[in-house]
Write an enzyme that holds these catalytic residues in place. Sequence first.
Site, mmCIF file in Angstrom:
data_model
loop_
_atom_site.group_PDB
_atom_site.id
_atom_site.type_symbol
_atom_site.label_atom_id
_atom_site.label_comp_id
_atom_site.label_asym_id
_atom_site.label_seq_id
_atom_site.Cartn_x
_atom_site.Cartn_y
_atom_site.Cartn_z
ATOM 1 C CG HIS A 172 10.729 1.918 82.918
ATOM 2 N ND1 HIS A 172 9.883 2.172 81.780
ATOM 3 C CD2 HIS A 172 11.667 2.196 82.629
ATOM 4 C CE1 HIS A 172 10.809 2.425 80.816
ATOM 5 N NE2 HIS A 172 12.108 2.406 81.089
ATOM 6 C CB THR B 95 37.505 28.952 95.413
ATOM 7 O OG1 THR B 95 38.030 28.063 96.379
ATOM 8 C CG2 THR B 95 38.261 28.409 94.063
ATOM 9 C CE LYS C 55 34.792 27.582 98.709
ATOM 10 N NZ LYS C 55 36.258 27.151 98.950
#
Length: 301
Positions: free
Chosen positions: A255, A61, A16
């Site tokens: 950057h 689950t 889960k």
Amino acid sequence: MKLTGPIVLTDHRYGKAENRIVRIHRQSARHEIRDVNVSTVLRGDFADAYVAGDQAKVLPTDSQKQTAYAFAKRPGLRAVEDYALALADHFVAEIEPVRSARIEVDEYAWQRVTVGGVEHDHTWVRQGPEVRTAAVTVTGKGAERRAWVVGGVKDLTILKSTGSEFADFLTDEFTVLAPTRDRMLATSLIAEWRFASSEGVDWDEVYTGVRARLVETFATVHSKALQQTLFEMGKAALGAFPVLAEIRLAAPNKHHFDYDLGRFGIENHGEVYHADDRPYGLIHATVARADAPEAGPAWTR
């Protein structure tokens, strides 16, 4: 080439994912908060569910979700590593088909509101974007039980405006990047450190200390490249905490390019930048002790 061998199930796991749990500790007037995102992953004797649709050995689950919430109350949710260990131990020891359980936890930090110079007992402001992480894997029952613990932090965004260079690099026919001896260096760091043992560890102390070493080293080491900086950061963390076996670092280069103000007759000497979020260099490094114990399934997701 034509392959004619039988088709078989070679690996399987289920769980889960991303159970959002907030635990308030109310033992006194000064409340404590733990805000986590918990995922469970179970491995074991579940092949029949895949190849024959037989669910007899499958713990739903949803049951895993309910267990994660229940364990936030009993035994409790304070240090996320202790919580994850308790949850993983439960699944392996109590659910017969389970052979291995991995619990992954992201923890979101909250800072107390200050009122009149005094911290408020039950009001917080969410911190971020960085997230504390933990991943615990438990295998075996009884005397065969083994545990692996990985702590970490992700989205730790850090920047320094000088003290970094990038020069003397390999070039080819497509190289247009100009070398520099002075540049801005920024990254959104992901760091994960593996513990040599899960016994007698002050998890919060290690987390706070490792994070501090990483940030301090980034700030103080003159960087000839992000690669060198990562190695020094990893070395500092391992040097400070002998309980750590290794640390894995991933650093996307955030950057910043000097913006061209010359076309407007304005000089720009490293003062105005264009922040460019993509594409970006992604640098990885693993720094380990030569005598580190085997990682086993610590990194297996």
